[in-house]
Scaffold this motif. Sequence first.
Motif, PDB file in Angstrom:
ATOM      1  N   ARG A 119      86.235  18.591 -54.865  1.00 25.16           N
ATOM      2  CA  ARG A 119      85.250  19.153 -53.927  1.00 25.16           C
ATOM      3  C   ARG A 119      85.853  19.230 -52.528  1.00 25.16           C
ATOM      4  O   ARG A 119      85.154  19.055 -51.529  1.00 25.16           O
ATOM      5  N   ARG A 120      87.124  19.537 -52.452  1.00 31.95           N
ATOM      6  CA  ARG A 120      87.836  19.345 -51.183  1.00 31.95           C
ATOM      7  C   ARG A 120      87.280  20.162 -50.021  1.00 31.95           C
ATOM      8  O   ARG A 120      87.368  19.734 -48.875  1.00 31.95           O
ATOM      9  N   VAL A 121      86.724  21.335 -50.297  1.00 31.07           N
ATOM     10  CA  VAL A 121      86.095  22.116 -49.227  1.00 31.07           C
ATOM     11  C   VAL A 121      84.759  22.651 -49.743  1.00 31.07           C
ATOM     12  O   VAL A 121      84.718  23.379 -50.730  1.00 31.07           O
ATOM     13  N   GLU A 122      83.681  22.265 -49.054  1.00 34.84           N
ATOM     14  CA  GLU A 122      82.349  22.734 -49.395  1.00 34.84           C
ATOM     15  C   GLU A 122      81.820  23.572 -48.237  1.00 34.84           C
ATOM     16  O   GLU A 122      81.888  23.143 -47.083  1.00 34.84           O
ATOM     17  N   ILE A 123      81.310  24.754 -48.555  1.00 34.90           N
ATOM     18  CA  ILE A 123      80.677  25.567 -47.521  1.00 34.90           C
ATOM     19  C   ILE A 123      79.163  25.347 -47.614  1.00 34.90           C
ATOM     20  O   ILE A 123      78.625  25.140 -48.700  1.00 34.90           O
ATOM     21  N   THR A 124      78.504  25.328 -46.462  1.00 33.16           N
ATOM     22  CA  THR A 124      77.067  25.098 -46.443  1.00 33.16           C
ATOM     23  C   THR A 124      76.377  26.224 -45.687  1.00 33.16           C
ATOM     24  O   THR A 124      76.963  26.846 -44.804  1.00 33.16           O
ATOM     25  N   GLY A 125      75.127  26.462 -46.028  1.00 29.45           N
ATOM     26  CA  GLY A 125      74.377  27.488 -45.319  1.00 29.45           C
ATOM     27  C   GLY A 125      73.074  27.799 -46.021  1.00 29.45           C
ATOM     28  O   GLY A 125      72.814  27.299 -47.127  1.00 29.45           O
ATOM     29  N   PRO A 126      72.244  28.616 -45.397  1.00 29.45           N
ATOM     30  CA  PRO A 126      70.929  28.942 -45.955  1.00 29.45           C
ATOM     31  C   PRO A 126      71.037  29.767 -47.229  1.00 29.45           C
ATOM     32  O   PRO A 126      72.133  30.122 -47.681  1.00 29.45           O
ATOM     33  N   THR A 127      69.880  30.099 -47.789  1.00 29.37           N
ATOM     34  CA  THR A 127      69.841  30.730 -49.113  1.00 29.37           C
ATOM     35  C   THR A 127      69.442  32.199 -49.067  1.00 29.37           C
ATOM     36  O   THR A 127      68.976  32.750 -50.067  1.00 29.37           O
ATOM     37  N   ASP A 128      69.610  32.848 -47.896  1.00 30.56           N
ATOM     38  CA  ASP A 128      69.364  34.291 -47.876  1.00 30.56           C
ATOM     39  C   ASP A 128      70.435  34.985 -48.713  1.00 30.56           C
ATOM     40  O   ASP A 128      71.526  34.467 -48.922  1.00 30.56           O
TER      41      ASP A 128
END
Length: 544
Positions: A92-101
Amino acid sequence: MAANPDDILQNVNILAPLNDQTRKVLSKEATVFLALLHRSFNARRKALLERRKVRQAELDKGNLLDFLPETKHIRESDSWKGAPPAPGMIDRRVEITGPTDRKMVVNALNSNVWTYMADFEDSSAPTWDNMINGQLNLYDAIRKQVDFKQGEKEYKLRTDRVLPTLIARARGWHLEEKHFTVDGEPISGSLFDFGLYFLNNAEELVKRGTGPYFYLPKMESHLEARLWNDAFNLAQDYIGMRRGTIRGTVLIETIPAAFEMDEIIYELRDHSSGLNCGRWDYIFSVIKRFRNNPDFVLPDRSAVTMTSHFMNAYVQLLIKTCHRRGVHAMGGMAAQIPIKNDKEANDKAMANVYADKLREVKAGHDGTWVAHPALASIASEVFNKHMPTPNQMFIRREEVNITAKDLLNTKATEGTITEEGIRKNLNIGLGYMEGWLRGVGCVPINYLMEDAATAEVSRSQLWQWCKHGVKTSEGKTVDKAYAQKLLQEQADELESKAPKGNKYQLAAKYFATQVTGEDYAEFLTSLLYDEITAVGKPSPASKL
């Protein structure tokens, strides 16, 4: 003999518009499941929220937090571990995060990252449309039916590689979903988000090689983790799924939870995917919980970094705890946005991202977060170079010995309080709140992606400085009149530069109640929720 669904749906109402798309995720079957979750767990949820108030009252008396004596045997035992990494979650070395649009979902899944945390929480304003459309978008993405066209531009999922593993972040235990009521009570936002995502997608996710994975935010005790674990077991039993298929990564983003890391993993152990350093919410929680104690006054937000003693202690303890229990220790957020029109400023910002990720990987983190696809390459470069293995659980950090004093040592944080820092906090708070009131949950401000966590730090610092009448480095005493004067100046300036129809003055009206050292809402999102909630006429769920 199974219960009759129509009996379960008695006194269950939906207070929002329903259409064919909504019914795709909010089916009769899903509604029955949500009602069961509510009736099974809502009383406990409310009791745990009351428990937070009792603990706050003790802190307000000047008492401090410490490791729990009643769970000492759990912390000291070497006989238990968390679950081994689940399919799609070993690296899981890089996880991107953000809303669900829909646009974010496609862009995130097309990014060169290992996982995507689809966020129903801090980066999403919980309007009915946002929450339901987010569920629809994830439903379609899992089935690779999410491609769409916006104007002349087409958004399509990549087909040249395996897509990042999807992890959904539900809302915290404190939030409700007022558009869905059971027996006259609104359902928990946590159970609504979890229940819909799980029931609609769990079997499909397993069929496609991963599983129903979640990020769990804002917890303050292992008893709250126990509640999640019980909900997981009920859900799996309900559909005949093997227990342990669900996995939850807990964000350690409250100071009380930092004293219960072992216990939180223990409660979730068959479902645990580790812990994450939710840095901004953690700073917010330190201020919030000790807001009445003058010994915990912090300097300008920019001075409170991950190298501050209390923040470094929290990181070291989290990594040691996770690796001792065989689960992931995830790093924090890089919130920078590329600065396209200023190469020098952009190079400096990206160098800061690199340094932050280097600190994390060398400390022993197994992965990290980015808020923008352009940062993924930087984070990947750092972790690929310094972590050639899928994770670093073998780094035990046995030399680390963190005490309660270390976790509470905010006095070692060097820095001052300045008028510039006050104005920055006001700008961030107003900017975020104005966006939230328009239904937008993450807002770019000064090339940083600000969400509820950073707005909460800004609000809480202003409250704390007023409460204790601190002096700025310019010699000005921070009091109610000074705070309100600067607040109105910043609101007027932001309004003058914004398009017509903006909500800066409404944001200022709410913010003014929160920065004077008097009233203090537990969460800004709870304070503002009714402004974006259009509760309609009840529609019986039995008619779905």
